[in-house]
Scaffold this motif. Structure first.
Motif, PDB file in Angstrom:
ATOM      1  N   THR A 180     -58.574   4.294  -4.087  1.00  0.00           N
ATOM      2  CA  THR A 180     -58.746   2.838  -4.148  1.00  0.00           C
ATOM      3  C   THR A 180     -58.721   2.226  -2.752  1.00  0.00           C
ATOM      4  OG1 THR A 180     -57.618   2.876  -6.264  1.00  0.00           O
ATOM      5  CG2 THR A 180     -57.890   0.726  -5.248  1.00  0.00           C
ATOM      6  N   LEU A 181     -57.778   2.689  -1.921  1.00  0.00           N
ATOM      7  CA  LEU A 181     -57.646   2.117  -0.571  1.00  0.00           C
ATOM      8  C   LEU A 181     -58.871   2.421   0.293  1.00  0.00           C
ATOM      9  CD1 LEU A 181     -53.885   2.750   0.243  1.00  0.00           C
ATOM     10  CD2 LEU A 181     -55.000   0.555  -0.112  1.00  0.00           C
ATOM     11  N   TYR A 191     -52.275  -1.137  -4.116  1.00  0.00           N
ATOM     12  CA  TYR A 191     -52.366   0.325  -3.989  1.00  0.00           C
ATOM     13  C   TYR A 191     -51.699   0.845  -2.718  1.00  0.00           C
ATOM     14  CZ  TYR A 191     -54.752   0.705  -8.330  1.00  0.00           C
ATOM     15  OH  TYR A 191     -55.017   0.666  -9.685  1.00  0.00           O
ATOM     16  N   LEU A 192     -51.524  -0.001  -1.723  1.00  0.00           N
ATOM     17  CA  LEU A 192     -50.742   0.406  -0.547  1.00  0.00           C
ATOM     18  C   LEU A 192     -49.278   0.584  -0.976  1.00  0.00           C
ATOM     19  CD1 LEU A 192     -50.624   0.949   2.497  1.00  0.00           C
ATOM     20  CD2 LEU A 192     -50.212  -1.481   2.848  1.00  0.00           C
ATOM     21  N   ARG A 249     -50.846   9.443  -8.981  1.00  0.00           N
ATOM     22  CA  ARG A 249     -50.818   8.056  -8.485  1.00  0.00           C
ATOM     23  C   ARG A 249     -51.255   7.994  -7.033  1.00  0.00           C
ATOM     24  NH1 ARG A 249     -45.148   7.045  -9.606  1.00  0.00           N
ATOM     25  NH2 ARG A 249     -45.054   5.950  -7.638  1.00  0.00           N
ATOM     26  N   LEU A 250     -50.787   9.004  -6.280  1.00  0.00           N
ATOM     27  CA  LEU A 250     -51.106   9.039  -4.856  1.00  0.00           C
ATOM     28  C   LEU A 250     -52.617   9.216  -4.629  1.00  0.00           C
ATOM     29  CD1 LEU A 250     -48.583  10.810  -2.590  1.00  0.00           C
ATOM     30  CD2 LEU A 250     -50.843  10.333  -1.799  1.00  0.00           C
ATOM     31  N   GLU A 263     -43.298  14.569 -10.549  1.00  0.00           N
ATOM     32  CA  GLU A 263     -44.105  15.089  -9.436  1.00  0.00           C
ATOM     33  C   GLU A 263     -45.599  14.999  -9.759  1.00  0.00           C
ATOM     34  OE1 GLU A 263     -43.052  19.031  -8.156  1.00  0.00           O
ATOM     35  OE2 GLU A 263     -44.734  19.127  -6.757  1.00  0.00           O
ATOM     36  N   LEU A 264     -45.942  15.374 -10.992  1.00  0.00           N
ATOM     37  CA  LEU A 264     -47.354  15.305 -11.383  1.00  0.00           C
ATOM     38  C   LEU A 264     -47.838  13.863 -11.389  1.00  0.00           C
ATOM     39  CD1 LEU A 264     -49.875  16.773 -12.468  1.00  0.00           C
ATOM     40  CD2 LEU A 264     -49.033  16.313 -14.754  1.00  0.00           C
ATOM     41  N   ARG A 265     -47.024  12.963 -11.974  1.00  0.00           N
ATOM     42  CA  ARG A 265     -47.428  11.548 -12.038  1.00  0.00           C
ATOM     43  C   ARG A 265     -47.538  10.946 -10.641  1.00  0.00           C
ATOM     44  NH1 ARG A 265     -43.998   8.252 -14.271  1.00  0.00           N
ATOM     45  NH2 ARG A 265     -42.295   9.662 -14.740  1.00  0.00           N
ATOM     46  N   ALA A 266     -46.590  11.303  -9.767  1.00  0.00           N
ATOM     47  CA  ALA A 266     -46.618  10.770  -8.396  1.00  0.00           C
ATOM     48  C   ALA A 266     -47.846  11.290  -7.650  1.00  0.00           C
ATOM     49  CB  ALA A 266     -45.348  11.156  -7.659  1.00  0.00           C
ATOM     50  N   THR A 267     -48.173  12.577  -7.862  1.00  0.00           N
ATOM     51  CA  THR A 267     -49.349  13.159  -7.201  1.00  0.00           C
ATOM     52  C   THR A 267     -50.619  12.468  -7.668  1.00  0.00           C
ATOM     53  OG1 THR A 267     -48.180  15.264  -7.154  1.00  0.00           O
ATOM     54  CG2 THR A 267     -50.538  15.347  -6.746  1.00  0.00           C
TER      55      THR A 267
END
Lengths: 213, 145
Positions: free
Chosen positions: A118-119, A82-83, A111-112, A105-109
């Protein structure tokens, strides 16, 4: 009788005959036994002056060790994955590519956010379990030789080495395919840096354990 | 072991910096909630535009309603149904601003926090059914034929 048993029996007989460990080592080496096999055979008996030779305590495969190291290494895997995911999502947002799909952009947001969540859980668990396992090892030499720790460490080395090699192949393929943008190179570098850091750390850990035997 | 301490310190630093950069880039929970409401607004406007497009317009020859409510939409296109909450802003509960521009054209507007972002983030892409979204005004304008 297996070769392992025969050399163990030989070491026992030699110790009973008052031969020093150095003499036994020298004899076995001349007979063609490897350093590893000799070390293992000698480690079967405690380093104290007593006859007959006292068997050394053997590392045990305990449920407690399985729990501690399974949690620690799983948390490490989650933290690393996840890092990398978080950095990749950041790169997607910071360096948009003309060839990206519209919903990137939506998927990256998403995922972020998932990576942050998780982290926040996995990284402290890894750090805490790592400290806990380390303090156990410091207190008890037997814990240092835990077979669970040993196998999971080698599994980690194997997995990180495979990912690192796969990453290198992916990078070269990207160059050949003409898709090696700066973002692509930075993503591959992130994967390489994280896996290499883990690999080097656990390789040193293995050497530390071997030096202890 | 010094190496173990250094590795753990490195893990802590890398994870902390990455999390802070992530939050700095996408914003905190308030920003996420604003994005969510904007996405709902955008989806609602798109659904309203789809309902007003009236797939059977060749047969039914509908006239655009004067106002936007469940009754008028149902009467407009052969009993077409739409969820009640699609017609109002989910955050403020205020009905969307509907204007009948002429017999065949309409506009439906919402007040967005960031209309352009809502348009970019929308799963389904840009509106269809002869409708276009203007992020400067927050309005979907469309025509039925």
């Amino acid at each position: 009788m297996q070769a392992k048993d025969s050399v163990r029996q030989f070491v026992r007989d030699a110790l009973l005959a008052d031969r020093s460990r150095e003499e036994i080592r020298k004899g076995l080496r001349q007979a063609g036994w490897s350093t590893n096999e000799i070390d293992n055979a000698l480690a079967q008996y405690a380093r104290i002056d007593f006859s007959p030779p006292i068997p050394a305590p053997r590392p045990q495969f305990t449920a407690r060790d399985v729990f501690i190291y399974a949690v620690q290494f799983t948390a490490l895997a989650y933290t690393a994955i996840y890092l990398i995911n978080l950095v990749h999502a950041l790169l997607d947002l910071w360096m948009p590519d003309a060839a990206d799909f519209p919903d990137l952009e939506l998927r990256a947001t998403m995922r972020l956010r998932w990576a942050i969540a998780t982290l926040v859980v996995a990284a402290p668990v890894y750090l805490w379990m790592s400290r806990f396992a380390h303090s156990r090892v410091e207190k008890n030499a037997m814990s240092r030789r835990s077979p669970v720790r040993k196998y999971l460490t080698y599994l980690t080395l194997f997995v990180t080495a495979m990912i690192f090699l796969g990453d290198a192949i992916f990078l070269i393929y990207g160059f050949l395919e003409g898709s090696a943008t700066l973002r692509f190179v930075l993503k591959a570098t992130t994967v390489g840096a994280v896996t290499l850091a883990i690999f080097v750390f656990y390789l040193r850990d293995v050497e530390y354990l071997r030096g202890d035997q | 072991m010094v190496t173990s301490r250094a590795f753990n310190l490195g893990v802590s630093a890398a994870v902390s910096v990455a999390i802070l950069l992530g939050i700095f880039t996408i914003g905190g929970p308030n920003a996420a909630r604003r994005d969510m409401f904007d996405l709902r607004r955008y989806e609602n406007l798109t659904q309203i535009a789809a309902a007003l497009h009236c797939a059977n317009w060749r047969i039914l020859q509908p006239q655009l309603p004067e106002k936007l409510d469940l009754e008028s939409i149902r009467a407009y296109c052969g009993g077409i149904e739409i969820q009640a909450d699609v017609l109002v802003d989910n955050e403020t509960n205020v009905p969307y601003d509907y204007t009948r521009l002429n017999e065949t054209a309409f506009s439906v507007c919402a007040v967005f926090y960031d209309a352009e972002k809502a348009m970019r983030l929308n799963y389904q892409g840009y509106p269809r059914w002869n409708a276009t979204f203007n992020p400067d005004t927050g309005c979907i304008t469309g025509r039925i034929r």
